[in-house]
Each structure stands twice: as C-alpha cells, then as structure tokens.
Design an enzyme around this catalytic site. Sequence first.
Site, short mmCIF file in Angstrom:
data_model
loop_
_atom_site.label_atom_id
_atom_site.label_comp_id
_atom_site.label_asym_id
_atom_site.label_seq_id
_atom_site.Cartn_x
_atom_site.Cartn_y
_atom_site.Cartn_z
N ASP A 96 0.86 -1.18 0.00
CA ASP A 96 0.00 0.00 0.00
C ASP A 96 0.90 1.24 0.00
O ASP A 96 2.03 1.19 0.50
CB ASP A 96 -0.86 0.04 1.27
N SER A 236 7.24 5.14 5.91
CA SER A 236 8.36 4.43 5.30
C SER A 236 8.19 4.46 3.79
O SER A 236 7.20 4.95 3.27
CB SER A 236 8.40 2.98 5.79
#
Length: 276
Positions: A96, A236
């Site tokens: 995602d 991230s």
Amino acid sequence: MEDRQTKLVIKLYDSTAGRLLLKIITRPWFSKLAGRILDSSVSRLAIGKFITRNNIDMNEYPETEYISFNDFFTRKIKSSLRPVNMDWKALIAPCDGRLSISPITGSGRFDIKGHEYTLEELIHDKDLAREYIGGSMLIFRLTVSDYHRYHYPDSGIKSGNTHIPGVLHTVNPVAAGRRRIYCENSREYFTLQSDNFGKMLMIQVGALLVGRIFNKHKDSVVVRGLEAGWFEYGGSTVILCLKPGVARLNDDISVAAAQHEVPVKMGEPIGICTLR
C-alpha cells in the site's frame, strides 16, 4: 492528519530550533529507544487514540489482542481485502502507499522532489546500479495509517538482504523537498530474479522512528504476493526499480504518478509486462 503532519515537518525543517531537534531525533539511537518503548506492553495505551486520529477502519484487520503498539502497527490485513492479481502479465503494487515515478537517466540519475540522486549512492553498488540505467523507479511512500507490510511483486529467486546504515528522517514530501533523505536514511535492499519482469531491485527505506526493517527471507525461491517483510512504527518507503523495456505502467497511473503521488493497494495491477 496529513496536513497536521506537514505543518509539524515544516516547523522541524524550516526553523532553527527544529533543525537542532532534528539532529537528535533522526539518529538511529533515538529510533531504537522509541522502538523499545513501542515494544512494551504499556504502549498499548496509545493504540485507541492512534486509530481515532488516523481514521483507521479496524474492520479491515483480523480481530486480535495486540501486545504492544508495534504489534498493532505491523498488523496483518484481511487477505480478502488485498487480492493479488496472479496474471503473469500484470505488474502489481508490492505494498500500500502513495506511488510516484521517476525515470533513471542514462547517467543513472533520478529526481525526487527536486533533489537529484544516483542509484549508485542509494545502494552503494556501482555494477548493480548500472543495470538499471534507462529504467524506471517506482516509489511507494507509506504513511502511518497504511498497511505496513510489503510483498513480492512476482515469483522468482530472491537474493540476500543488504543493509546500509544511516539516519532516519521522515519521508514526508516536505522533508524530501528539503533534504536528500533517500541517500541519508537507513535502508535495505534485495534483488528478485523474477519469472516475468527480469531482475527487479526492491529497496526499503526507513524513516523517522522506524528503527527496524524486517526482511523475512534470504536467498530464497518466492512466489508472487508472498509477504516479504514489514516496517515498524513511522512512515516508510518501498522503491521498486525496473530495467528498461520490461513493463509499461497503466496509462492513468503513468500520467498521474509522474506529476504527483497516486494511492495504490498491495496486489493491484499497475502495469503490464512488455518482455514477451
């Protein structure tokens, strides 16, 4: 939530006090300390507020009792909500995130948010970087509310994992526009000699308060959609590098992601194989 985070990042990177604070909070020891706290049972107290603040739909995740905040943050999603397209021609998203695209020029350079990088300085391997000249870099930025596990984009043979130490800036676009964060941050990478897209390079970039990147396998035969690893707390980035001529992105994604970030989900098709 993104607006609130952006305002905070601007204060950190554009003020004298903020820049002094950054010298502390971007150090690996600070993230390791934060990681110990977030691994503790008392950190469970922060879960409810985090869910509310980030509008996370917990119906998407199996019902379970989390032993710590990090246990919650690295939660697995219901597999039915992330079906993996198994058509060999389909290039799928490995995670995602918010996808952007940058071409890798003939000199091995690419641009992210106005900063020029080379793939060699990103992975510290001149020969490997040279293989991707003329190819494409797909950049998947994960926010704190995203599903934080990443998967293999195709079946094939995975290499070992290479770790490159560094600091841990946030990967918020505002920070990316002010610092060359992708070659400053701690990161890991591996290659995947894939069945359909040639040799793929997959890089995981840590971020503020992400003290640990977990890659599950070493020198293994893997299958498309298999879980490859995960990030602990914080935003991230996963970077997928493709050699020239191996795939063509879907027209709608190609146009949009070249200009701004496009939300994608793990397992969905984002392009098509052009090798055969």
